[in-house]
Design an enzyme around this catalytic site. Structure first.
Site, mmCIF file in Angstrom:
data_model
loop_
_atom_site.group_PDB
_atom_site.id
_atom_site.type_symbol
_atom_site.label_atom_id
_atom_site.label_comp_id
_atom_site.label_asym_id
_atom_site.label_seq_id
_atom_site.Cartn_x
_atom_site.Cartn_y
_atom_site.Cartn_z
ATOM 1 N N CYS A 2 41.308 44.223 40.690
ATOM 2 C CA CYS A 2 40.170 43.893 39.834
ATOM 3 C C CYS A 2 40.263 44.757 38.589
ATOM 4 O O CYS A 2 40.033 45.966 38.638
ATOM 5 C CB CYS A 2 38.846 44.142 40.561
ATOM 6 S SG CYS A 2 37.391 43.707 39.557
ATOM 7 N N GLU A 104 40.060 37.228 37.240
ATOM 8 C CA GLU A 104 41.387 37.407 37.807
ATOM 9 C C GLU A 104 42.335 36.463 37.095
ATOM 10 O O GLU A 104 41.903 35.430 36.550
ATOM 11 C CB GLU A 104 41.353 37.133 39.318
ATOM 12 C CG GLU A 104 42.569 37.636 40.061
ATOM 13 C CD GLU A 104 42.890 39.074 39.731
ATOM 14 O OE1 GLU A 104 43.804 39.299 38.890
ATOM 15 O OE2 GLU A 104 42.228 39.977 40.262
#
Length: 223
Positions: A2, A104
Site C-alpha cells: 500500500c 493499487e
C-alpha cells in the site's frame, strides 16, 4: 503493498467509526503519499483515544533517523513479531489509520500499470492496522512515524495485486488498541484479509501516479 491512499471523512464519520476521540480530522486528501504527515488513532494509558499526525514511513527509535533507503511505509503481518524494527511497536505502539480508500497498480499486458481505487462498497471510512514509533535525535529533535500493516490480498483484491492493507473489523479495534495486550499470539490473529464483500475496486486516471496531484477527481472511475 500500500503506497498511496485517500481520506475524506468528517468528524461525524470518524466518530461513528471509532467512538469518541480527541483531535480533529484533517482536510480531505485524495493522494496521500509516503513521508507525508498522516492522522493515526491511538490510545493513551487510560484508554482515551487520540487522533494525531505522524510521518508515514516508520523510523525505529534505535535508528540514526529517517533514511530514504528504508521507507518502511508497510510492515508485513507475517513477520512483525520477528523483525527488530517492528517487534517493540507491535507490543507497545499500535494504532489505527483512518482511510476512505487506497490505490493499487495492476500490471497490464502492454507493460504499463493501471491504477485502481479500492474502497468500501458503502463508501464509509475504515481503519487500517498500523504501528507507530517515537524517535529522538542527539540534538533533541523528535519525530513520530508509522507503518501500515499489509497482508495477503483477499480474493477480490488479488485480481489486481497479491497484497493489501489489513482493514480491521471495528469489533477488533478495542483489542488492537489495548495497551495491556502485548503478546503476539493475542495480536497476530487480528491481522487477516477483510471479507471480499466489503470492498469494490475500479480503474482510475493515471493522474494519481503523481503524488503532487490531489483532488476528488482522482478517486473517480476512469472515463
Amino acid at each position: 503493498m500500500c503506497g498511496r491512499y485517500f481520506l475524506a471523512a468528517s468528524l461525524d464519520d470518524l466518530t461513528e467509526l471509532f467512538g469518541p476521540f480527541a483531535g480533529a480530522p484533517p482536510p480531505p486528501r485524495y493522494n496521500i503519499a509516503p513521508s507525508q504527515p498522516v492522522p493515526v488513532l491511538r490510545a493513551d494509558a487510560t484508554g482515551a483515544r487520540h487522533l494525531v499526525p505522524v510521518r508515514w514511513g516508520l523510523v525505529p527509535g534505535w535508528s540514526k533517523g529517517p533514511d530514504s533507503r528504508f521507507s518502511m511505509i508497510n510492515a508485513r503481518a507475517e513477520t512483525l513479531a520477528a523483525k527488530p524494527a517492528y517487534r517493540a511497536a507491535l507490543r507497545y505502539r499500535r494504532c489505527l489509520v483512518p482511510a476512505s480508500g487506497f490505490y493499487e497498480w495492476h500490471a497490464r499486458s502492454d507493460g504499463k500499470k493501471q491504477p485502481f481505487a479500492i474502497r468500501r462498497v458503502d463508501h464509509r471510512p475504515f481503519a487500517i492496522a498500523g504501528l507507530w514509533e517515537h524517535w529522538q535525535g542527539a540534538d533533541g529533535s523528535e519525530l513520530e512515524s508509522c507503518s501500515l500493516i499489509v497482508t495477503t490480498a483477499n480474493h477480490r483484491v488479488a485480481a489486481i495485486h497479491e497484497r493489501m492493507p489489513v482493514i480491521l473489523d471495528p469489533s477488533d479495534f478495542p483489542a488492537w488498541l489495548d495497551r495491556h495486550r502485548q503478546h503476539p499470539d493475542e495480536l497476530l490473529p487480528l491481522l487477516r484479509p477483510c471479507p471480499d464483500d466489503w470492498l469494490e475496486l475500479y480503474p482510475v486516471s493515471a493522474e494519481v501516479n503523481n503524488p503532487r496531484h490531489d483532488g476528488p477527481q482522482l478517486r473517480e472511475p476512469a472515463a
